[in-house]
Design an enzyme around this catalytic site. Sequence first.
Site: not given
Length: 255
Positions: A84, A88
């Site tokens: 994740y 980002k």
Amino acid sequence: MEEVFNAHNFTAVFNLAARAGVRASLEYPDLYRRTNVFGEENILKCQVKYGVRKHVVASSSSVYAGCAMPFREDAALGRMQSPYAETKRAAELLAQEYHRNHGLDVTVLRYFTVFGPAGRPDMAPYRFVHWVATGQPITLFGDGSQSRDFTYVDDIARGTILAAKPLGYEVINLGGGNRPLTIRSMITLLEGFLGRKAVIDQQPANPLDMTDTQADIGKAGRLLGWRPLVSPENGFRKTIDWYVANRDWLKGIGS
Ligand SMILES: Cc1cn([C@H]2C[C@H](O)[C@@H](COP(=O)(O)OP(=O)(O)O[C@H]3O[C@H](C)C(=O)[C@H](O)[C@H]3O)O2)c(=O)[nH]c1=O
């Protein structure tokens, strides 16, 4: 995206769409990449093609893993701790590239654990309220000494809108600002508001999770005139009021 850009004359685009859970990103890294990186690229490409200059993109405090606290935007980032966080960070860099080479005006906002009414049902605030309110045991990863610089959703919304002004290229933290709360104290707060004792089912800590987060929000103050107005205590009270008022339709949500 082409259809949407064809149909409207935008002055700015806020990309808040994402696969956002930290732990699930290990299971579905390809989905995270498709949404968070290629999704971001699709939007950036359309902005160039349709001449929409301003771009605001939601990033995360998760990119600061291993950095000294409070986290500052100019910290040298280390290794990303989860797929994740990687996606980002990749989106941040892509947006920077579009600023440099295509002249987009980009603001990257690093959000710190956002909570409040209608919060994400996969996150601790929603789940814990739901579990304590319904008398189910809380699945607690680790011993609860980990802490978060929780940021109330209305503050995030206000900061995000302020970030639409022209800034060139800037990365800005939107976080609670030096008031991190341990997960244990969050549980104690919820118990107090709900008038019920939590049953804790302690599980091993998840290696993908950040241990602690704390935002330096000086830059948000200087560039956006922003600071959070809702304390974690008031925010959790509002969250619980919302949960109680909407209990019936929330029955099927959250586990
Ligand atoms: C869901 C859950 C969490 N936890 C623990 C794990 C963490 O130590 C802590 C907070 O976890 P949560 O997933 O609610 O939030 P963050 O890990 O801070 O991540 C969130 O804030 C960042 C900024 C984002 O960018 C993510 O999108 C968002 O998911 O509670 C538990 O113990 N049990 C649970 O069921």
